[in-house]
Design a protein around this motif. Structure first.
Motif, PDB file in Angstrom:
ATOM      1  N   ARG A 196      -8.393   6.581  -7.188  1.00  0.00           N
ATOM      2  CA  ARG A 196      -7.606   7.699  -7.693  1.00  0.00           C
ATOM      3  C   ARG A 196      -6.959   7.344  -9.033  1.00  0.00           C
TER       4      ARG A 196
ATOM      5  N   GLU B 149      -8.911   3.231  -1.866  1.00  0.00           N
ATOM      6  CA  GLU B 149      -8.833   4.679  -2.088  1.00  0.00           C
ATOM      7  C   GLU B 149      -7.859   4.998  -3.224  1.00  0.00           C
ATOM      8  N   VAL B 150      -6.735   4.307  -3.245  1.00  0.00           N
ATOM      9  CA  VAL B 150      -5.739   4.518  -4.298  1.00  0.00           C
ATOM     10  C   VAL B 150      -6.268   4.040  -5.645  1.00  0.00           C
TER      11      VAL B 150
ATOM     12  N   TYR C 181       0.800  -1.217   0.000  1.00  0.00           N
ATOM     13  CA  TYR C 181       0.000   0.000   0.000  1.00  0.00           C
ATOM     14  C   TYR C 181       0.836   1.272   0.000  1.00  0.00           C
TER      15      TYR C 181
ATOM     16  N   GLU D  21     -11.578  12.676  -6.715  1.00  0.00           N
ATOM     17  CA  GLU D  21     -10.543  11.636  -6.630  1.00  0.00           C
ATOM     18  C   GLU D  21      -9.466  11.797  -7.698  1.00  0.00           C
TER      19      GLU D  21
ATOM     20  N   SER E   4       2.544   1.776  -3.693  1.00  0.00           N
ATOM     21  CA  SER E   4       1.854   1.202  -4.851  1.00  0.00           C
ATOM     22  C   SER E   4       1.937   2.077  -6.099  1.00  0.00           C
ATOM     23  N   VAL E   5       1.673   3.372  -5.967  1.00  0.00           N
ATOM     24  CA  VAL E   5       1.688   4.247  -7.142  1.00  0.00           C
ATOM     25  C   VAL E   5       3.099   4.420  -7.695  1.00  0.00           C
TER      26      VAL E   5
ATOM     27  N   PRO F  93      -1.846  10.989  -9.463  1.00  0.00           N
ATOM     28  CA  PRO F  93      -1.745   9.579  -9.877  1.00  0.00           C
ATOM     29  C   PRO F  93      -2.605   9.257 -11.093  1.00  0.00           C
TER      30      PRO F  93
ATOM     31  N   VAL G 122      -4.602  -2.790  -5.005  1.00  0.00           N
ATOM     32  CA  VAL G 122      -4.096  -1.707  -4.175  1.00  0.00           C
ATOM     33  C   VAL G 122      -5.173  -1.305  -3.171  1.00  0.00           C
ATOM     34  N   GLN G 123      -4.815  -0.417  -2.267  1.00  0.00           N
ATOM     35  CA  GLN G 123      -5.805   0.128  -1.342  1.00  0.00           C
ATOM     36  C   GLN G 123      -6.950   0.732  -2.148  1.00  0.00           C
TER      37      GLN G 123
END
Length: 270
Positions: free
Chosen positions: A152, A148-149, A121, A161, A124-125, A165, A145-146
């Motif tokens: 995004r 929320e991510v 997490y 969002e 990840s990006v 990213p 991934v998480q």
């Protein structure tokens, strides 16, 4: 394929205590593994790079479809047991282990055509963008991934969002959400929900460094107009306005309104 009992047995054998620092949350549900592999849209000809294979549960799922897998693992304990875990299931298929920090990997034993990973997490990006930049041969990716991510990464211009990213991933191609993953399929159970993102590479674009500099400047102060947000990058607000007008973008616009094509125009107009 590894189940919960197998994962815990291997962890006990290694005296492994999963750490938050390395983002170690292992998938213990075979059905979830099959779902991830299916969503990745792999075939036998793919050379798949997996980041953070852990104890090998997802690796085994990938090997049921693809004939070649490259696993990048930073944890020496996990790297030490992975080949032995996989050996009985290879059946002539190719497996390469690269023991390294994924953010520093710039060479692999084969040119990967796909990336599949349960990404840590906390990185990840950066890891995803690094691999897409470093290995243009990657045509598709499926990452967990998480949640929320994930939202995004797959966001479109105009939403809350949407941010750096989203645009940086769009520089390489198109992304979409590919499903949600519950917390109970992991060991240890994470404190956040997870989701899948599917990616397909698009056209090759130039001036990545310059474009990313514009993106970073635009979203560093996302509430400001681009005239103000890009002032530091451009050398002043007046110069930023000139560049934006030259690129066909209103100086009063904000970064969240622009897609990758507009950011490229801005970078090219400096």
């Amino acid at each position: 394929m590894l189940g919960a009992a197998d994962i815990r047995r291997l962890a006990q054998e290694l005296d492994l205590r999963p750490t938050k620092k390395l983002g170690q949350n292992f998938v213990i549900d075979p059905n979830t593994i099959r779902r991830i592999v299916s969503a990745a849209q792999l075939d036998a000809s793919d050379v798949v790079v997996e980041i953070g294979p852990g104890l090998g549960s997802l690796t085994l799922g990938i090997l049921e479809v693809a004939d070649s897998v490259i696993a990048v693992e930073v944890d020496p304990k996990l790297a030490s047991i992975l080949p032995r875990t996989l050996e009985p299931f290879l059946n002539g298929k190719t497996f390469h282990l690269v023991e390294a920090d994924a953010l520093r990997v710039t060479e692999l034993p084969l040119q990967p055509t796909a990336l599949v990973a349960n990404l840590p997490y906390n990185i990840s990006v950066p890891v995803l963008l690094h691999f897409l930049e470093s290995f243009p041969s990657i045509e598709r990716a499926l990452v967990m991934v998480q949640a929320e991510v994930a939202h995004r990464l797959a966001a479109r211009p105009g939403g809350k969002e949407y941010g750096s990213p989203s645009v940086k991933l769009e520089f390489f191609g198109a992304a979409r959400l590919a499903g949600n993953i519950g917390r109970s399929v992991f060991w240890p159970v994470p404190g956040v929900d997870s989701a899948l993102v599917y990616f397909e590479r698009g056209e090759t674009r130039a001036k990545q460094k310059e474009v990313f500099e514009v993106i970073d400047a635009a979203f560093a102060q996302r509430r400001k107009t681009l005239r103000q947000a890009l002032a530091g990058w451009a050398g002043g607000a007046e110069r930023a306005e000139e560049i934006l007008i030259s690129a066909g973008i209103a100086p009063s616009a904000r970064g969240e309104e622009l897609g990758i094509a507009e950011f490229i125009r801005v970078a090219s107009s400096k």
